[in-house]
Design a protein around this motif. Structure first.
Motif, PDB file in Angstrom:
ATOM      1  N   LYS A  50       0.799  -1.232   0.000  1.00 48.18           N
ATOM      2  CA  LYS A  50       0.000   0.000   0.000  1.00 48.18           C
ATOM      3  C   LYS A  50       0.832   1.282   0.000  1.00 48.18           C
ATOM      4  O   LYS A  50       0.345   2.321  -0.430  1.00 48.18           O
ATOM      5  CB  LYS A  50      -0.926  -0.001   1.216  1.00 48.18           C
ATOM      6  CG  LYS A  50      -1.902  -1.161   1.177  1.00 48.18           C
ATOM      7  CD  LYS A  50      -2.781  -1.230   2.399  1.00 48.18           C
ATOM      8  CE  LYS A  50      -3.690  -2.444   2.334  1.00 48.18           C
ATOM      9  NZ  LYS A  50      -4.387  -2.675   3.590  1.00 48.18           N
ATOM     10  N   VAL A  51       2.062   1.221   0.487  1.00 51.63           N
ATOM     11  CA  VAL A  51       2.865   2.455   0.553  1.00 51.63           C
ATOM     12  C   VAL A  51       3.810   2.547  -0.645  1.00 51.63           C
ATOM     13  O   VAL A  51       3.969   3.628  -1.225  1.00 51.63           O
ATOM     14  CB  VAL A  51       3.648   2.520   1.895  1.00 51.63           C
ATOM     15  CG1 VAL A  51       4.559   3.746   1.925  1.00 51.63           C
ATOM     16  CG2 VAL A  51       2.685   2.548   3.072  1.00 51.63           C
ATOM     17  N   VAL A  52       4.392   1.424  -1.030  1.00 54.74           N
ATOM     18  CA  VAL A  52       5.324   1.433  -2.168  1.00 54.74           C
ATOM     19  C   VAL A  52       4.694   2.077  -3.419  1.00 54.74           C
ATOM     20  O   VAL A  52       5.329   2.929  -4.046  1.00 54.74           O
ATOM     21  CB  VAL A  52       5.880   0.008  -2.427  1.00 54.74           C
ATOM     22  CG1 VAL A  52       6.502  -0.097  -3.812  1.00 54.74           C
ATOM     23  CG2 VAL A  52       6.903  -0.353  -1.348  1.00 54.74           C
ATOM     24  N   PRO A  53       3.431   1.745  -3.778  1.00 57.12           N
ATOM     25  CA  PRO A  53       2.849   2.403  -4.967  1.00 57.12           C
ATOM     26  C   PRO A  53       2.789   3.928  -4.823  1.00 57.12           C
ATOM     27  O   PRO A  53       2.937   4.646  -5.811  1.00 57.12           O
ATOM     28  CB  PRO A  53       1.440   1.810  -5.049  1.00 57.12           C
ATOM     29  CG  PRO A  53       1.525   0.506  -4.312  1.00 57.12           C
ATOM     30  CD  PRO A  53       2.527   0.704  -3.228  1.00 57.12           C
ATOM     31  N   LEU A  54       2.611   4.415  -3.599  1.00 55.51           N
ATOM     32  CA  LEU A  54       2.582   5.876  -3.405  1.00 55.51           C
ATOM     33  C   LEU A  54       3.989   6.446  -3.568  1.00 55.51           C
ATOM     34  O   LEU A  54       4.188   7.495  -4.192  1.00 55.51           O
ATOM     35  CB  LEU A  54       2.063   6.229  -2.001  1.00 55.51           C
ATOM     36  CG  LEU A  54       0.684   5.690  -1.613  1.00 55.51           C
ATOM     37  CD1 LEU A  54       0.354   6.021  -0.163  1.00 55.51           C
ATOM     38  CD2 LEU A  54      -0.379   6.308  -2.526  1.00 55.51           C
ATOM     39  N   LEU A  55       4.981   5.740  -3.026  1.00 58.71           N
ATOM     40  CA  LEU A  55       6.371   6.231  -3.105  1.00 58.71           C
ATOM     41  C   LEU A  55       6.865   6.243  -4.553  1.00 58.71           C
ATOM     42  O   LEU A  55       7.657   7.093  -4.951  1.00 58.71           O
ATOM     43  CB  LEU A  55       7.295   5.361  -2.245  1.00 58.71           C
ATOM     44  CG  LEU A  55       7.025   5.385  -0.737  1.00 58.71           C
ATOM     45  CD1 LEU A  55       8.015   4.476  -0.011  1.00 58.71           C
ATOM     46  CD2 LEU A  55       7.104   6.803  -0.167  1.00 58.71           C
TER      47      LEU A  55
END
Ligand code: SAM
Length: 281
Positions: A98-103
């Motif tokens: 969930k966070v990697v796609p935002l980063l």
């Protein structure tokens, strides 16, 4: 039910002695434990009194103020640097999903791992980013107020005996492949690869007294705020809020939350079970 007068007076005296000890430590050594949560402080100071052979907290204060080695031991007892790689594997799984796609949307990524202890958490983060092909364009600032643990973290060496448990955590966290490819065994030590460590900057930083030092796309501060009292927690949340870009991510420990703090409305949950939030105001 009201406590008997003698018990009340004893608790009050204990509180006075703790306050004086912490004030003395702050004024003499500049290390600030004054905002830490009382319950945990009491347990740890009781252990220090026993191990230092001091009958009272005032006697412990006297020893600590006049003996830097006793201060060093107090620092170790109060700073609680217990950690492990891929601690709470579900957190890393959620981070990856969930966070990697935002980063990924940023051309260059700055992350802050606050309260990094001996670096196991930071290396876990670097492994996830490496596997997601993001490490090359990421800089991780890993900080702790305890200089000794920061030095150990910088070395990138961990006990080989822990690698079996860490491999299990890594796989549960969604790791793909052989965990052992990240380190070489040298006697009792697992030395993590320089490629993994090269984008990490380790530095001393005290969350109780230091300010912001950059703008980050993500901040991980896990299992640190749990030891702080309410006003110190608010100081740190304010610092994190100031240090995050808009839509930047905050990751806390399983027993910590942004809910019920005055900054709650500035974040939305990415995954509330895993205590992953995103700054929206
Ligand atoms: C229990 S460890 C957590 C390590 C790691 N974040 C994890 O979750 O595995 C807590 C760490 O917070 C650090 N710490 C405590 N007070 C701090 C402060 N005021 N500023 C920075 N670090 C602090 C301690 O030195 C310790 O390394």
């Amino acid at each position: 039910m009201a406590l008997p007068v003698g018990v009340q007076a004893g608790a009050e005296l204990e509180r006075i002695e703790i306050d004086l000890l912490l004030e003395g430590v702050y004024r003499h050594y500049g290390v600030d434990f004054r905002g830490y949560a009382l319950g945990s402080l009491k347990r740890r100071l009781t252990r220090r009194m026993r191990d230092e052979g001091t009958p009272t907290l005032s006697a412990l204060q006297d020893k600590v103020l006049h003996d830097p080695d006793a201060m060093e031991r107090l620092m170790v007892t109060l700073s609680i640097s217990v950690t492990s790689m891929f601690r709470d594997p579900t957190f890393y799984k959620a981070f990856r999903e969930k966070v990697v796609p935002l980063l990924r949307t940023y051309p260059y990524i700055r992350l802050w791992n606050a309260g990094c202890a001996t670096g196991e958490e930071t290396v876990s983060l670097a492994i996830v980013l490496e596997e997601e092909r993001l490490l090359d364009r990421t800089r991780i600032y890993a900080t702790d107020f305890n200089a000794e643990v920061v030095d150990r973290a910088r070395a990138g060496e961990f006990p080989l005996s822990r690698m079996k448990a860490y491999t299990e955590n890594y796989l549960k966290a969604g790791g793909g492949g052989e965990f052992s490819r990240y380190y070489t065994a040298e006697g009792p030590v697992a030395r993590f690869s320089p490629q993994l460590m090269q984008n990490i900057v380790f530095a001393k930083h005290n969350l109780a007294s230091d300010g912001s030092f950059n703008e980050f796309h993500g901040i991980l501060c896990r299992n640190v705020l749990i030891y702080f009292g309410t006003s110190l927690q608010l100081r740190v949340h304010t610092l994190f809020h100031e240090s995050l870009v808009n839509f930047g991510v905050l990751g806390l420990g399983h027993k910590e939350t942004i809910r019920f703090t005055p900054l709650e409305h500035c974040y939305e949950a990415i995954d509330s079970n895993e205590k992953l939030y995103r700054r929206v105001a």
